[in-house]
Enzyme design. Structure first.
Site, PDB file in Angstrom:
ATOM      1  N   HIS A 254       0.846  -1.207   0.000  1.00 32.98           N
ATOM      2  CA  HIS A 254       0.000   0.000   0.000  1.00 32.98           C
ATOM      3  C   HIS A 254       0.879   1.254   0.000  1.00 32.98           C
ATOM      4  O   HIS A 254       0.588   2.234   0.698  1.00 32.98           O
ATOM      5  CB  HIS A 254      -0.936   0.003   1.209  1.00 32.98           C
ATOM      6  N   ASP A 318      -0.420  -5.292   5.604  1.00 33.86           N
ATOM      7  CA  ASP A 318      -1.429  -6.165   4.998  1.00 33.86           C
ATOM      8  C   ASP A 318      -1.323  -6.191   3.473  1.00 33.86           C
ATOM      9  O   ASP A 318      -0.744  -5.306   2.852  1.00 33.86           O
ATOM     10  CB  ASP A 318      -2.833  -5.699   5.389  1.00 33.86           C
ATOM     11  N   GLU A 319      -1.900  -7.216   2.888  1.00 34.10           N
ATOM     12  CA  GLU A 319      -2.173  -7.335   1.447  1.00 34.10           C
ATOM     13  C   GLU A 319      -0.947  -7.090   0.560  1.00 34.10           C
ATOM     14  O   GLU A 319      -1.065  -6.509  -0.517  1.00 34.10           O
ATOM     15  CB  GLU A 319      -3.312  -6.379   1.053  1.00 34.10           C
ATOM     16  N   ASN A 320       0.200  -7.525   1.006  1.00 32.12           N
ATOM     17  CA  ASN A 320       1.391  -7.418   0.166  1.00 32.12           C
ATOM     18  C   ASN A 320       1.587  -8.728  -0.592  1.00 32.12           C
ATOM     19  O   ASN A 320       1.964  -9.741   0.002  1.00 32.12           O
ATOM     20  CB  ASN A 320       2.624  -7.106   1.011  1.00 32.12           C
TER      21      ASN A 320
END
Length: 682
Positions: A254, A318-320
């Site tokens: 992000h 998160d969400e890497n």
């Protein structure tokens, strides 16, 4: 003898249980206190009302709260209060006492007692924050009769179930000005939430002034960011309300906004980074193999951390998906050098480096549950956001607590998914998990999360409130307080009290509808909005491609909200009628159907523009099926032709229109089936 004692104990338990249930029907308190007893008295509210605070209110938190309390009380009652505060007199109306000034931490004591009788009101607490919680309860006990306003006569002993009761607001996807944050902090305090999680960075923006790295606000913020003085102001404002502020700087993923300003920190060689305009999950990621990355973050955190007194510091994590890591040869060499088998282990290496940096700054690292790995030190705090809807058997909350981590839950409380208040209210933070005393202590609490891909300052309040008030009750009240119907009854009252605080969730609906109608009569649009809800989960912006940073967020779907008012009432009446054949319910159902039958013709009177024109099919079909059912119920007969027509209309209404769904569809189907079974003719 033992049997007699057991019978007496059970009898007392059930007497208290049913007594509490009866009181829940009478009083509109939210969150519901741990213990409440009536004393058959009341305290009159008049111009002589005064407040005193015993003890030295060094930080003025209780003083500030008392002044705001008097203003809110006067506004609600219309009573012209004279001196009010501060008073040092034994005859004071409201007497507040506490032992210490809270330092606002997970160890803070928020216990309070509240006693109201005909002579005075007494609030006692261990800390000033406990006294603030008592004042909020007192304000919810205002009632009136023909003679005037009064406080209900009760005695309350109260304390929170969880020490961490939060609301996260994402200001990166869509920037939220200071006034938006402050009014939501006021609302948080009114329902006893005590943690504001401030999501300050993401792919779409970096929202904090950095004097060390000024490109962050010059390039990565579209000019929309908080100065350091503004951040200090918000933290102080929150502190006066007994609310802690937890900042989040989301790394290593992000990171599009950060890398647009400082591309040399990225994992891609060509430096083609830009502030992201779409929503979703993106590839730009900080490079964990470069020492300059850690130097940058340590320097930034040294500058930023002092703005936030709280010991917790959220690093996202998160969400890497690590796509840029996979394509970078230097990073692959780095992984081999340090025997890192996969990207998950590489990110753990990154997180451990950050944990050491933050520890030097006196901070505890907190991150989303992707940071939970065997190598993550147990000093890290796990923020559990994934649960059954992500395919897991249970939330990662329990797993983390059993492995020795402090943990906070958000799975089940994603309010941006536009699910019903009932859905969120029935999620218990712990559920039926069997925990040891130490494991239970490590579960600090929970947070509702307001991601802002689809909200602006105009609409954010309607996405947070009033559902978050009910969620706050799950965080504060006893686990056994979970009656949905009773919650909905109390929430109706709390809903309007939130508006008194400046929350715009009710009034801004009309603002959007007036905009849609070009400032003409909005009654037909309003009627339609009361039975429509925005489509759920993330289907409104599937893949993050339709709505972007500068898309319009003043459409019909933005005027609609979860738990559409008339839909909730209509659906309840349908269930009552079908269960008991209740005539009163049938009368109310018929009135709704009559109203909807004529609504399409009223919509046509509005000057047709592209937005109102796009709503015509929905409005027309609702009017037609309402008229058909109303006629059937009146005549007590329906032909096969009309039955087929009704079913065809139901099929058409099942399809979303302009990003909304018809919230009465299930009940209309129930009515059609009822008519078929009772009134079908050849």
């Amino acid at each position: 003898m033992k049997k007699i004692i057991l019978i007496l104990f059970v009898g007392i338990f059930y007497q208290n249980f049913f007594s509490q249930k009866n009181l829940e029907k009478k009083y509109n308190l939210m969150p519901w206190p741990q213990e409440i007893v009536e004393n058959n008295s009341s305290f009159k509210i008049d111009e002589k009302l005064t407040i005193s605070i015993s003890g030295d209110d060094l930080k003025k938190r209780a003083t500030n709260a008392s002044i705001k309390f008097l203003r809110r009380l006067a506004n609600r009652t219309g009573v012209f209060i004279d001196a009010g505060f501060p008073i040092k007199d034994k005859k004071t109306s409201i007497i507040i006492s506490f032992d210490t000034v809270s330092n606002l931490s997970t160890e803070s004591d928020e216990t309070y007692s509240l006693d109201i009788n005909a002579s005075n009101v007494i609030i006692k607490a261990t800390t000033d924050v406990g006294a603030l919680r008592g004042l909020e309860t007192l304000l919810q006990l205002v009632n009136f009769n023909n003679s005037g306003y009064y406080f209900e006569g009760v005695s309350i002993k109260d304390s929170p179930r969880f020490v961490w009761r939060g609301l996260m607001i994402d200001v990166a996807r869509h920037f939220q000005p200071i006034e938006v944050l402050k009014r939501n902090l006021d609302a948080m305090a009114s329902v006893k939430l005590n943690v504001f999680h401030w999501h300050l960075t993401d792919d779409q923006g970096f929202r904090v002034e950095s004097k060390v790295y000024p490109k962050l606000q010059k390039i990565a913020a579209d000019g929309l960011y908080y100065t350091q003085n503004q951040i200090k102001d918000v933290v102080k404002y929150a502190s006066n309300l007994g609310i802690r502020v937890i900042p989040e700087f989301d790394v290593p993923g992000h990171a599009s906004a950060i890398l647009s300003a400082y591309p040399q920190l990225g994992s891609k060689d060509d430096y083609s980074y830009k502030v992201e305009r779409f929503s979703g999950v993106f590839d730009p990621t900080l490079n964990p193999s470069k020492e300059v990355t850690y130097l940058f973050l340590e320097t930034l955190f040294k500058e930023i951390a002092p703005l936030f007194p709280d010991e917790y510091f959220h690093i996202g994590g998160d969400e890497n998906e690590g796509k840029h890591w996979d394509s970078n040869t230097e990073i692959q060499k780095f992984k081999k050098k340090y025997n890192l088998k996969n990207n998950h282990e590489l990110q753990t290496y990154f997180n451990i480096r950050l944990e050491k940096i933050l520890k030097k700054l006196g901070k505890k690292l907190m991150g989303w549950d992707e940071i939970l790995t065997p190598s993550t030190p147990t000093t890290a705090v796990i923020h559990s956001w994934r649960g059954k809807h992500e395919g897991l058997k249970q939330s990662t909350l329990i797993e983390a607590a059993k492995k020795g981590y402090q943990t906070v839950l958000s799975a089940g409380y994603y309010i941006d998914r536009m699910l019903s208040v009932e859905h969120h209210y029935l999620v218990d933070p712990i559920g039926n998990a069997i925990l040891t005393k130490d494991e239970r202590k490590r579960i600090l609490g929970a947070e509702a999360t307001m991601w802002s891909e689809l909200v602006t300052p105009l609409t954010i309040d309607s996405r947070i409130w009033p559902r978050t008030a009910a969620i706050a009750e799950r965080f504060w009240s006893a686990k056994e307080v979970n009656d949905v119907k009773n919650m909905q009854k109390r929430l109706k009252v709390i809903n309007f009290q939130l508006e008194e605080l400046g929350i715009t969730h009710i009034r801004n609906k009309d603002v959007i509808l007036r905009n849609i109608s070009n400032h003409q009569n909005i009654e037909a649009l309003k009627n339609l909005s009361k039975i429509c809800e925005p489509i759920k989960i993330y289907s409104r912006n599937k893949g993050g491609t339709e709505y972007k940073t500068f898309s319009p967020f003043t459409l019909f779907a933005d005027a609609c909200s979860a738990d559409a008012e008339d839909a909730v009432n209509f659906n309840n009446q349908i269930d009552l009628f079908l269960k008991n054949r209740d005539r009163n319910s049938l009368s109310k159902i018929t009135n709704y159907l009559k109203n909807w039958s004529t609504n399409y013709s009223n919509l046509q009177k509005i000057n047709q523009n592209p937005i109102t024109k796009s709503l015509e099919p929905l409005s027309k079909n609702v009017s037609q099926i309402s008229n058909l059912i109303q006629t059937t119920l009146q005549n007590q007969r329906i032909s096969k032709v009309n039955l087929k027509k009704a079913n065809n209309l139901l099929k058409e209404l099942k399809e979303p229109c302009q990003d909304v769904e018809l919230a009465i569809l299930g009940s209309l189907n129930k009515l059609i089936n009822f008519c078929k079974s009772k009134y079908l003719i050849n």
